[in-house]
Design a protein around this motif. Sequence first.
Motif, PDB file in Angstrom:
ATOM      1  N   UNK A 161       2.878  50.209 -55.088  1.00  0.00           N
ATOM      2  CA  UNK A 161       3.099  49.600 -53.780  1.00  0.00           C
ATOM      3  C   UNK A 161       2.949  48.084 -53.832  1.00  0.00           C
ATOM      4  N   UNK A 162       1.928  47.581 -54.585  1.00  0.00           N
ATOM      5  CA  UNK A 162       1.757  46.130 -54.701  1.00  0.00           C
ATOM      6  C   UNK A 162       2.971  45.510 -55.398  1.00  0.00           C
ATOM      7  N   UNK A 163       3.507  46.224 -56.420  1.00  0.00           N
ATOM      8  CA  UNK A 163       4.707  45.731 -57.098  1.00  0.00           C
ATOM      9  C   UNK A 163       5.887  45.707 -56.127  1.00  0.00           C
ATOM     10  N   UNK A 164       6.000  46.743 -55.308  1.00  0.00           N
ATOM     11  CA  UNK A 164       7.091  46.816 -54.343  1.00  0.00           C
ATOM     12  C   UNK A 164       6.984  45.689 -53.309  1.00  0.00           C
ATOM     13  N   UNK A 165       5.743  45.356 -52.908  1.00  0.00           N
ATOM     14  CA  UNK A 165       5.563  44.278 -51.928  1.00  0.00           C
ATOM     15  C   UNK A 165       6.047  42.941 -52.494  1.00  0.00           C
ATOM     16  N   UNK A 166       5.799  42.722 -53.790  1.00  0.00           N
ATOM     17  CA  UNK A 166       6.272  41.492 -54.425  1.00  0.00           C
ATOM     18  C   UNK A 166       7.801  41.436 -54.397  1.00  0.00           C
ATOM     19  N   UNK A 167       8.422  42.582 -54.690  1.00  0.00           N
ATOM     20  CA  UNK A 167       9.882  42.653 -54.665  1.00  0.00           C
ATOM     21  C   UNK A 167      10.425  42.391 -53.262  1.00  0.00           C
ATOM     22  N   UNK A 168       9.731  42.941 -52.268  1.00  0.00           N
ATOM     23  CA  UNK A 168      10.170  42.754 -50.878  1.00  0.00           C
ATOM     24  C   UNK A 168      10.092  41.300 -50.463  1.00  0.00           C
ATOM     25  N   UNK A 169       9.028  40.612 -50.889  1.00  0.00           N
ATOM     26  CA  UNK A 169       8.904  39.189 -50.548  1.00  0.00           C
ATOM     27  C   UNK A 169      10.061  38.390 -51.135  1.00  0.00           C
ATOM     28  N   UNK A 170      10.431  38.742 -52.391  1.00  0.00           N
ATOM     29  CA  UNK A 170      11.549  38.048 -53.037  1.00  0.00           C
ATOM     30  C   UNK A 170      12.852  38.331 -52.286  1.00  0.00           C
ATOM     31  N   UNK A 171      13.046  39.589 -51.856  1.00  0.00           N
ATOM     32  CA  UNK A 171      14.236  39.928 -51.093  1.00  0.00           C
ATOM     33  C   UNK A 171      14.294  39.147 -49.791  1.00  0.00           C
ATOM     34  N   UNK A 172      13.131  39.021 -49.109  1.00  0.00           N
ATOM     35  CA  UNK A 172      13.092  38.264 -47.854  1.00  0.00           C
ATOM     36  C   UNK A 172      13.462  36.804 -48.095  1.00  0.00           C
ATOM     37  N   UNK A 173      12.908  36.238 -49.187  1.00  0.00           N
ATOM     38  CA  UNK A 173      13.197  34.834 -49.502  1.00  0.00           C
ATOM     39  C   UNK A 173      14.688  34.650 -49.764  1.00  0.00           C
ATOM     40  N   UNK A 174      15.256  35.554 -50.580  1.00  0.00           N
ATOM     41  CA  UNK A 174      16.687  35.462 -50.892  1.00  0.00           C
ATOM     42  C   UNK A 174      17.537  35.642 -49.641  1.00  0.00           C
ATOM     43  N   UNK A 175      17.123  36.579 -48.796  1.00  0.00           N
ATOM     44  CA  UNK A 175      17.880  36.839 -47.569  1.00  0.00           C
ATOM     45  C   UNK A 175      17.917  35.614 -46.674  1.00  0.00           C
ATOM     46  N   UNK A 176      16.764  34.983 -46.473  1.00  0.00           N
ATOM     47  CA  UNK A 176      16.717  33.809 -45.617  1.00  0.00           C
ATOM     48  C   UNK A 176      17.492  32.641 -46.223  1.00  0.00           C
ATOM     49  N   UNK A 177      17.422  32.537 -47.552  1.00  0.00           N
ATOM     50  CA  UNK A 177      18.149  31.450 -48.221  1.00  0.00           C
ATOM     51  C   UNK A 177      19.647  31.616 -48.023  1.00  0.00           C
ATOM     52  N   UNK A 178      20.130  32.856 -48.198  1.00  0.00           N
ATOM     53  CA  UNK A 178      21.556  33.105 -48.018  1.00  0.00           C
ATOM     54  C   UNK A 178      21.966  32.844 -46.584  1.00  0.00           C
ATOM     55  N   UNK A 179      21.143  33.319 -45.658  1.00  0.00           N
ATOM     56  CA  UNK A 179      21.480  33.196 -44.235  1.00  0.00           C
ATOM     57  C   UNK A 179      21.500  31.741 -43.792  1.00  0.00           C
ATOM     58  N   UNK A 180      20.530  30.948 -44.292  1.00  0.00           N
ATOM     59  CA  UNK A 180      20.391  29.569 -43.833  1.00  0.00           C
ATOM     60  C   UNK A 180      21.257  28.580 -44.611  1.00  0.00           C
ATOM     61  N   UNK A 181      21.472  28.885 -45.891  1.00  0.00           N
ATOM     62  CA  UNK A 181      22.070  27.842 -46.728  1.00  0.00           C
ATOM     63  C   UNK A 181      23.374  28.251 -47.390  1.00  0.00           C
ATOM     64  N   UNK A 182      23.725  29.506 -47.367  1.00  0.00           N
ATOM     65  CA  UNK A 182      24.928  29.934 -48.051  1.00  0.00           C
ATOM     66  C   UNK A 182      26.178  29.604 -47.231  1.00  0.00           C
ATOM     67  N   UNK A 183      27.299  29.554 -47.921  1.00  0.00           N
ATOM     68  CA  UNK A 183      28.565  29.402 -47.223  1.00  0.00           C
ATOM     69  C   UNK A 183      28.874  30.692 -46.484  1.00  0.00           C
ATOM     70  N   UNK A 184      29.910  30.650 -45.658  1.00  0.00           N
ATOM     71  CA  UNK A 184      30.267  31.861 -44.922  1.00  0.00           C
ATOM     72  C   UNK A 184      30.602  32.998 -45.858  1.00  0.00           C
ATOM     73  N   UNK A 185      31.383  32.687 -46.879  1.00  0.00           N
ATOM     74  CA  UNK A 185      31.751  33.740 -47.822  1.00  0.00           C
ATOM     75  C   UNK A 185      30.546  34.225 -48.593  1.00  0.00           C
TER      76      UNK A 185
END
Length: 565
Positions: free
Chosen positions: A199-223
């Motif tokens: 579960x602790x390993x999964x939480x680390x993965x989830x944090x990375x997914x959240x970071x990537x998600x926000x980065x894509x949403x805020x900074x990625x191009x439309x495509x």
Amino acid sequence: MAASNVILCGICDTQHVSKVANYWCPECDEGLCSPCKKYHSVSKASRQHGIISIDDYNKLPAEICKIEQNCTEHDKKFQMFCPGHDKLCCIICISENHKECTGMFLIDEVIKSSRSSTLFDSLEKSLKDIQENVEMVVKDRKANLDEIKQHHSKSLNDIKDTRRKVNSRLDELEKNIIDDLNSTETQLKLKIETLLDKLFTKMTTLELLKTNLMSVKQHGSDLQAFIGSKMLEKDVTKALKCIQNLSEDDGFSQIGLKCQIDDKITDILTDITAFGSITIEKSKSPIVIGVGHEKQAQIFTAVPPRSKSIDDITASLINEFKLPLGQSRKCITGSSVFPDGMMIFADCHLNKKLIILQSDGTLDTEILLSPLSPFDVTCIDNKTVAVTICNNTIQIIDTKTKQVAKTINTGAGLGITYRQEQIIYCEKGKGIVGIQLSNYKICTLVEDCTIQNDYSYIATSGDNIYFTDNGSAVKCYSLKGEKLWEFKDESIFSCPTGIAVDQYGIAYAISNRNNSVVLISADGKNGKTLLTANDKIRVSYGIYFHINKLYVASYSGNLLKFDIA
């Protein structure tokens, strides 16, 4: 920034000038210095390109930066999106592989709404739900460890207290029972701690997914936002399945220690051969894994930003099939289409069977259910269906083995549909009821005691539920139970039976008394007759919408397939 990470201006580089880029153009796939950015922004060919700063570009996940802007097979710019194949297409792709595909959208229209689509909200909600479930399980497992410690402490005291009452012959037996107790505790702790590590390993993965998600949403191009969200969706789906499978882990069980002291311990010199016994008490964990947006983040429908008017919709007959003859005349009361395009029909009153056809109308197989009478059917996947039976039960059937996997007792109601791991049906005098396939838990989604018809048919689209009721009405509710609209117009619509809904939220309902199919606008305010007896519509119950095709099955077994434009 290290020298190896410096991004040079692409325009200057073609002129053999090395100049550090301050901006990045995702569509040109190159960096721009400030002067070149100025000209790039006013050029007719590039003025509409979405430029971002180099700092924002560097914040994007590496896999998002690697997204190709052009078709790798033909080196042409993507122009269309095919929802049937879930694929971006260039003009050559369309001519070679997508000639027969319908419902394709211009990529420029799709990506405009990708950043504001519900997919990001669904992903964020799912990640939040997963984290909450992990934290809840961690807390519960830690509490179980404390409980095991308490059990261990009490058992140890019981053992020692009893030991003091007997003679020295108990020394050896005392050692055995304590060793057994400690060994069992270690075994239980290991199971739970192993789960906690996961579960602790999964939480680390989830944090990375959240970071990537926000980065894509805020900074990625439309495509990048569009394609990246679909890439992240796979990781979220995998995490979701992992959390849903926690209950299968041995460390998830509610574990306890029990030490039973033998009542005849005082007879140890003559009768007793053991100090006692150590057993493991296992019960179902009180924690219920639940994700509010369960599986919603897995589905992204590329819907163009514009709605569609029912006045613009036309239907043209492209195929007509006659269902294979049985021993008796056909009584088709329900139909559905598998994801792979095969079709299934419920032959209710006389033949009492399911009929499966290939997409070209040829017979694939039949599943006899006699003496039970199947009324309506909905496809769960390419080999599993749910069928309402006229004795107030629902059967889950494997169409490959022709075996019943599960029988579920229900209230009075026969129309059925499937949506995101949930079977949904109308129940007379109650409302809309859902059955979760993961645990077969039954819950009321919509309370509507006015439903008095056993033969109400039901369909879903997006977050809305549509059903026929009261002899002349179609009702639409949200999944939250809010009534959105009710449509009645007896001049064109009477005795409704089957209902289907397209990607625009437009309903297609059978009006049996008129031998017609009626369109109802997405807001429920307007309706019009789409098909009549002149289009070969007869008394019908089964209707289904699948990839811009409308299937209408008559009661007598005549199947009409229309192209919807």
